[in-house]
Motif scaffolding. Structure first.
Motif, short mmCIF file in Angstrom:
data_model
loop_
_atom_site.label_atom_id
_atom_site.label_comp_id
_atom_site.label_asym_id
_atom_site.label_seq_id
_atom_site.Cartn_x
_atom_site.Cartn_y
_atom_site.Cartn_z
N ARG A 56 0.87 -1.23 -0.01
CA ARG A 56 0.05 0.07 -0.15
C ARG A 56 0.83 1.15 0.16
O ARG A 56 0.49 2.27 -0.74
N THR A 57 1.86 1.14 0.59
CA THR A 57 2.62 2.49 0.66
C THR A 57 4.17 2.28 0.05
O THR A 57 4.85 3.47 0.10
N GLY A 58 4.60 1.33 -0.37
CA GLY A 58 5.88 1.25 -0.93
C GLY A 58 6.95 1.08 0.13
O GLY A 58 8.03 1.27 -0.28
N ASN A 59 6.67 1.26 1.37
CA ASN A 59 7.68 1.34 2.47
C ASN A 59 8.11 -0.07 2.91
O ASN A 59 7.33 -0.90 2.97
N PRO A 60 9.28 -0.47 3.51
CA PRO A 60 9.42 -1.57 3.92
C PRO A 60 8.83 -1.87 5.34
O PRO A 60 8.30 -1.12 6.06
N THR A 61 8.34 -2.92 5.63
CA THR A 61 7.65 -3.38 6.85
C THR A 61 8.46 -3.33 7.94
O THR A 61 9.79 -3.21 7.92
N ASN A 62 7.95 -3.08 9.28
CA ASN A 62 8.75 -3.35 10.28
C ASN A 62 9.77 -4.43 10.54
O ASN A 62 10.64 -4.18 11.17
N ALA A 63 9.35 -5.37 10.16
CA ALA A 63 10.06 -6.43 10.13
C ALA A 63 11.43 -6.45 9.45
O ALA A 63 12.63 -7.13 9.94
N MET A 64 11.23 -5.97 8.35
CA MET A 64 12.47 -5.82 7.42
C MET A 64 13.29 -4.64 7.96
O MET A 64 14.51 -4.73 7.87
N THR A 65 12.62 -3.68 8.56
CA THR A 65 13.38 -2.49 9.02
C THR A 65 14.26 -3.18 10.19
O THR A 65 15.41 -2.71 10.50
N GLN A 66 13.61 -3.61 11.19
CA GLN A 66 14.21 -4.53 12.07
C GLN A 66 15.44 -5.29 11.77
O GLN A 66 16.49 -5.21 12.54
N THR A 67 15.30 -6.14 10.97
CA THR A 67 16.24 -7.08 10.19
C THR A 67 17.34 -6.15 9.69
O THR A 67 18.85 -6.62 9.96
N LEU A 68 17.29 -5.06 8.77
CA LEU A 68 18.17 -4.09 8.43
C LEU A 68 19.27 -3.55 9.61
O LEU A 68 20.28 -3.31 9.56
N ASN A 69 18.20 -3.10 10.52
CA ASN A 69 18.99 -2.43 11.78
C ASN A 69 19.78 -3.59 12.45
O ASN A 69 20.88 -3.45 12.90
#
Length: 76
Positions: free
Chosen positions: A6-19
């Protein structure tokens, strides 16, 4: 781990994995840096010890040469 459609933004899980991945890389870099600092410190200590020994040996050789010159002068 896919972007939110819907937004084209990474999901929270993806952001946590990248962090987490970034933090792990930083920890490995810090560990490598600490290891390198320790090795450089050891190398510096070895260099200083070798220089100190070379100075002692040089002074001893100078004293021996001076004594030899004095002995030769007395013999003449």
């Amino acid at each position: 781990m896919t972007p939110d459609l819907r937004t084209g933004n990474p999901t929270n899980a993806m952001t946590q994995t990248l962090n987490w991945s970034n933090e792990m890389n930083l920890m490995h870099e810090d560990l490598a840096r600490a290891h390198m600092d320790a090795r450089l410190g050891e190398a510096q200590q070895l260099r200083e010890a070798k220089l100190a020994r070379a100075r002692r040996v040089s002074r001893k050789a100078e004293r021996a040469a001076q004594q030899a010159r004095l002995a030769l002068a007395r013999a003449l």
